[in-house]
Design a protein around this motif. Structure first.
Motif, PDB file in Angstrom:
ATOM      1  N   ASP A  36       0.833  -1.212   0.000  1.00  0.00           N
ATOM      2  CA  ASP A  36       0.000   0.000   0.000  1.00  0.00           C
ATOM      3  C   ASP A  36       0.863   1.257   0.000  1.00  0.00           C
ATOM      4  OD1 ASP A  36      -2.419  -1.433   0.089  1.00  0.00           O
ATOM      5  OD2 ASP A  36      -2.350  -1.537   2.278  1.00  0.00           O
ATOM      6  N   LEU A  37       1.950   1.230   0.761  1.00  0.00           N
ATOM      7  CA  LEU A  37       2.853   2.385   0.809  1.00  0.00           C
ATOM      8  C   LEU A  37       3.521   2.608  -0.543  1.00  0.00           C
ATOM      9  CD1 LEU A  37       4.434   1.667   4.301  1.00  0.00           C
ATOM     10  CD2 LEU A  37       2.826   3.509   3.750  1.00  0.00           C
ATOM     11  N   VAL A  38       3.954   1.526  -1.165  1.00  0.00           N
ATOM     12  CA  VAL A  38       4.574   1.621  -2.493  1.00  0.00           C
ATOM     13  C   VAL A  38       3.565   2.168  -3.496  1.00  0.00           C
ATOM     14  CG1 VAL A  38       5.458   0.213  -4.411  1.00  0.00           C
ATOM     15  CG2 VAL A  38       6.353  -0.110  -2.089  1.00  0.00           C
ATOM     16  N   GLU A  39       2.357   1.661  -3.442  1.00  0.00           N
ATOM     17  CA  GLU A  39       1.309   2.135  -4.357  1.00  0.00           C
ATOM     18  C   GLU A  39       1.045   3.626  -4.165  1.00  0.00           C
ATOM     19  OE1 GLU A  39      -3.467   1.490  -4.843  1.00  0.00           O
ATOM     20  OE2 GLU A  39      -2.246  -0.299  -4.478  1.00  0.00           O
ATOM     21  N   ASN A  40       0.985   4.067  -2.913  1.00  0.00           N
ATOM     22  CA  ASN A  40       0.760   5.484  -2.633  1.00  0.00           C
ATOM     23  C   ASN A  40       1.912   6.328  -3.182  1.00  0.00           C
ATOM     24  OD1 ASN A  40      -0.908   7.554  -1.100  1.00  0.00           O
ATOM     25  ND2 ASN A  40       1.138   7.920  -0.269  1.00  0.00           N
ATOM     26  N   MET A  41       3.132   5.883  -2.958  1.00  0.00           N
ATOM     27  CA  MET A  41       4.286   6.639  -3.427  1.00  0.00           C
ATOM     28  C   MET A  41       4.287   6.746  -4.945  1.00  0.00           C
ATOM     29  SD  MET A  41       8.324   6.101  -2.751  1.00  0.00           S
ATOM     30  CE  MET A  41       8.067   6.199  -0.996  1.00  0.00           C
ATOM     31  N   ILE A  42       3.989   5.661  -5.616  1.00  0.00           N
ATOM     32  CA  ILE A  42       3.949   5.683  -7.080  1.00  0.00           C
ATOM     33  C   ILE A  42       2.873   6.646  -7.561  1.00  0.00           C
ATOM     34  CG2 ILE A  42       3.386   4.302  -9.113  1.00  0.00           C
ATOM     35  CD1 ILE A  42       4.809   1.932  -7.655  1.00  0.00           C
ATOM     36  N   PHE A  50      11.396  10.030  -5.416  1.00  0.00           N
ATOM     37  CA  PHE A  50      11.261   9.263  -4.186  1.00  0.00           C
ATOM     38  C   PHE A  50      10.993   7.791  -4.471  1.00  0.00           C
ATOM     39  CE2 PHE A  50      10.425  13.652  -2.945  1.00  0.00           C
ATOM     40  CZ  PHE A  50      11.468  13.796  -2.050  1.00  0.00           C
ATOM     41  N   VAL A  51      10.401   7.495  -5.600  1.00  0.00           N
ATOM     42  CA  VAL A  51      10.212   6.108  -6.014  1.00  0.00           C
ATOM     43  C   VAL A  51      11.582   5.449  -6.194  1.00  0.00           C
ATOM     44  CG1 VAL A  51       9.400   4.683  -7.931  1.00  0.00           C
ATOM     45  CG2 VAL A  51       7.937   6.488  -7.047  1.00  0.00           C
ATOM     46  N   ALA A  52      12.489   6.132  -6.893  1.00  0.00           N
ATOM     47  CA  ALA A  52      13.841   5.604  -7.101  1.00  0.00           C
ATOM     48  C   ALA A  52      14.589   5.496  -5.780  1.00  0.00           C
ATOM     49  CB  ALA A  52      14.609   6.489  -8.082  1.00  0.00           C
ATOM     50  N   SER A  53      14.459   6.504  -4.927  1.00  0.00           N
ATOM     51  CA  SER A  53      15.131   6.477  -3.627  1.00  0.00           C
ATOM     52  C   SER A  53      14.612   5.336  -2.764  1.00  0.00           C
ATOM     53  CB  SER A  53      14.934   7.801  -2.895  1.00  0.00           C
ATOM     54  OG  SER A  53      15.607   8.831  -3.571  1.00  0.00           O
ATOM     55  N   ALA A  54      13.312   5.107  -2.795  1.00  0.00           N
ATOM     56  CA  ALA A  54      12.731   4.023  -2.004  1.00  0.00           C
ATOM     57  C   ALA A  54      13.226   2.665  -2.506  1.00  0.00           C
ATOM     58  CB  ALA A  54      11.210   4.090  -2.038  1.00  0.00           C
ATOM     59  N   ALA A  55      13.347   2.511  -3.810  1.00  0.00           N
ATOM     60  CA  ALA A  55      13.858   1.251  -4.363  1.00  0.00           C
ATOM     61  C   ALA A  55      15.287   1.008  -3.874  1.00  0.00           C
ATOM     62  CB  ALA A  55      13.814   1.282  -5.884  1.00  0.00           C
ATOM     63  N   ARG A  56      16.117   2.031  -3.921  1.00  0.00           N
ATOM     64  CA  ARG A  56      17.501   1.899  -3.460  1.00  0.00           C
ATOM     65  C   ARG A  56      17.555   1.607  -1.960  1.00  0.00           C
ATOM     66  NH1 ARG A  56      19.698   7.243  -5.136  1.00  0.00           N
ATOM     67  NH2 ARG A  56      21.391   6.689  -3.740  1.00  0.00           N
ATOM     68  N   LEU A  73       8.831  -0.601  -7.705  1.00  0.00           N
ATOM     69  CA  LEU A  73       9.346   0.770  -7.620  1.00  0.00           C
ATOM     70  C   LEU A  73      10.288   1.082  -8.778  1.00  0.00           C
ATOM     71  CD1 LEU A  73       9.987   0.848  -3.778  1.00  0.00           C
ATOM     72  CD2 LEU A  73       8.432   2.386  -5.016  1.00  0.00           C
ATOM     73  N   ILE A  74      11.156   0.147  -9.129  1.00  0.00           N
ATOM     74  CA  ILE A  74      12.080   0.372 -10.248  1.00  0.00           C
ATOM     75  C   ILE A  74      11.305   0.575 -11.541  1.00  0.00           C
ATOM     76  CG2 ILE A  74      13.857  -0.686 -11.697  1.00  0.00           C
ATOM     77  CD1 ILE A  74      14.907  -2.065  -9.115  1.00  0.00           C
ATOM     78  N   SER A  75      10.332  -0.257 -11.767  1.00  0.00           N
ATOM     79  CA  SER A  75       9.517  -0.129 -12.982  1.00  0.00           C
ATOM     80  C   SER A  75       8.830   1.238 -13.039  1.00  0.00           C
ATOM     81  CB  SER A  75       8.480  -1.257 -13.018  1.00  0.00           C
ATOM     82  OG  SER A  75       7.721  -1.194 -14.187  1.00  0.00           O
ATOM     83  N   ALA A  76       8.305   1.676 -11.916  1.00  0.00           N
ATOM     84  CA  ALA A  76       7.652   2.993 -11.863  1.00  0.00           C
ATOM     85  C   ALA A  76       8.669   4.115 -12.066  1.00  0.00           C
ATOM     86  CB  ALA A  76       6.936   3.174 -10.532  1.00  0.00           C
ATOM     87  N   ALA A  77       9.855   3.972 -11.500  1.00  0.00           N
ATOM     88  CA  ALA A  77      10.898   5.001 -11.677  1.00  0.00           C
ATOM     89  C   ALA A  77      11.279   5.133 -13.138  1.00  0.00           C
ATOM     90  CB  ALA A  77      12.125   4.660 -10.826  1.00  0.00           C
ATOM     91  N   ILE A  78      11.374   4.022 -13.831  1.00  0.00           N
ATOM     92  CA  ILE A  78      11.700   4.055 -15.263  1.00  0.00           C
ATOM     93  C   ILE A  78      10.636   4.834 -16.016  1.00  0.00           C
ATOM     94  CG2 ILE A  78      11.996   2.659 -17.339  1.00  0.00           C
ATOM     95  CD1 ILE A  78      13.033   0.398 -15.404  1.00  0.00           C
ATOM     96  N   ASP A  79       9.387   4.583 -15.703  1.00  0.00           N
ATOM     97  CA  ASP A  79       8.285   5.268 -16.380  1.00  0.00           C
ATOM     98  C   ASP A  79       8.217   6.754 -16.028  1.00  0.00           C
ATOM     99  OD1 ASP A  79       7.556   2.860 -17.526  1.00  0.00           O
ATOM    100  OD2 ASP A  79       6.015   2.433 -16.026  1.00  0.00           O
ATOM    101  N   LYS A  80       8.505   7.097 -14.798  1.00  0.00           N
ATOM    102  CA  LYS A  80       8.342   8.476 -14.337  1.00  0.00           C
ATOM    103  C   LYS A  80       9.540   9.373 -14.639  1.00  0.00           C
ATOM    104  CE  LYS A  80       5.129   7.539 -10.588  1.00  0.00           C
ATOM    105  NZ  LYS A  80       4.158   8.612 -10.723  1.00  0.00           N
ATOM    106  N   ASP A  81      10.743   8.846 -14.603  1.00  0.00           N
ATOM    107  CA  ASP A  81      11.955   9.653 -14.754  1.00  0.00           C
ATOM    108  C   ASP A  81      12.284   9.862 -16.227  1.00  0.00           C
ATOM    109  OD1 ASP A  81      14.278  11.071 -14.373  1.00  0.00           O
ATOM    110  OD2 ASP A  81      15.429   9.382 -13.602  1.00  0.00           O
ATOM    111  N   ARG A  82      11.478  10.661 -16.877  1.00  0.00           N
ATOM    112  CA  ARG A  82      11.648  10.931 -18.306  1.00  0.00           C
ATOM    113  C   ARG A  82      12.910  11.744 -18.609  1.00  0.00           C
ATOM    114  NH1 ARG A  82       9.405   7.165 -20.884  1.00  0.00           N
ATOM    115  NH2 ARG A  82       7.255   6.833 -20.350  1.00  0.00           N
TER     116      ARG A  82
END
Length: 126
Positions: A36-42, A50-56, A73-82
């Motif tokens: 749930d926390l990961v989903e909220n952050m994404i 913060f998605v990338a930081s949380a993954a690390r 989180l990594i998958s979301a970071a890839i999508d978000k960090d354009r």
């Protein structure tokens, strides 16, 4: 499932920092609501910072215990960090500073690695 008070507090999270801080301050105590926390952050992190930081962070704390969340989180970071601001630190933080030496093998075994690598090195043969 998150309790209502926590949901209310994290609903005010505008960029993922509140959720990241909650995870960091409650690691080991919030494992039952980590999804749930990961989903909220994404949902709230517009840039992937913060998605990338949380993954690390989760990888450093327990890469096996949090493997599913780290992958999400990594998958979301890839999508978000354009703009590719956070991907260089993410790839090195997850797969090691020597990831270039292992790129062929990693690209065959890990789709998230392959996706980040292609973003960072678009002319690569991998």
């Amino acid at each position: 499932m998150m309790d209502e008070e926590l949901k209310k507090r994290l609903s005010k999270d505008s960029d993922g920092l509140l959720t990241y801080e909650y995870i960091a301050n409650h690691i080991g105590l919030c494992d039952d609501i980590m999804d749930d926390l990961v989903e909220n952050m994404i949902t709230v992190d517009p840039t992937g910072q913060f998605v990338a930081s949380a993954a690390r962070y989760l990888a450093a704390i327990g890469s096996e215990a949090y493997a599913t969340q780290i992958s999400t989180l990594i998958s979301a970071a890839i999508d978000k960090d354009r703009e590719r601001r956070y991907l260089p630190d993410l790839i090195a933080g997850i797969w090691g500073a020597d990831y270039m030496d292992k790129a062929d093998a990693l690209s065959l075994s890990d789709n998230n690695f392959r996706r980040i690598y292609k973003r960072l090195h678009p002319t690569s043969v991998i």
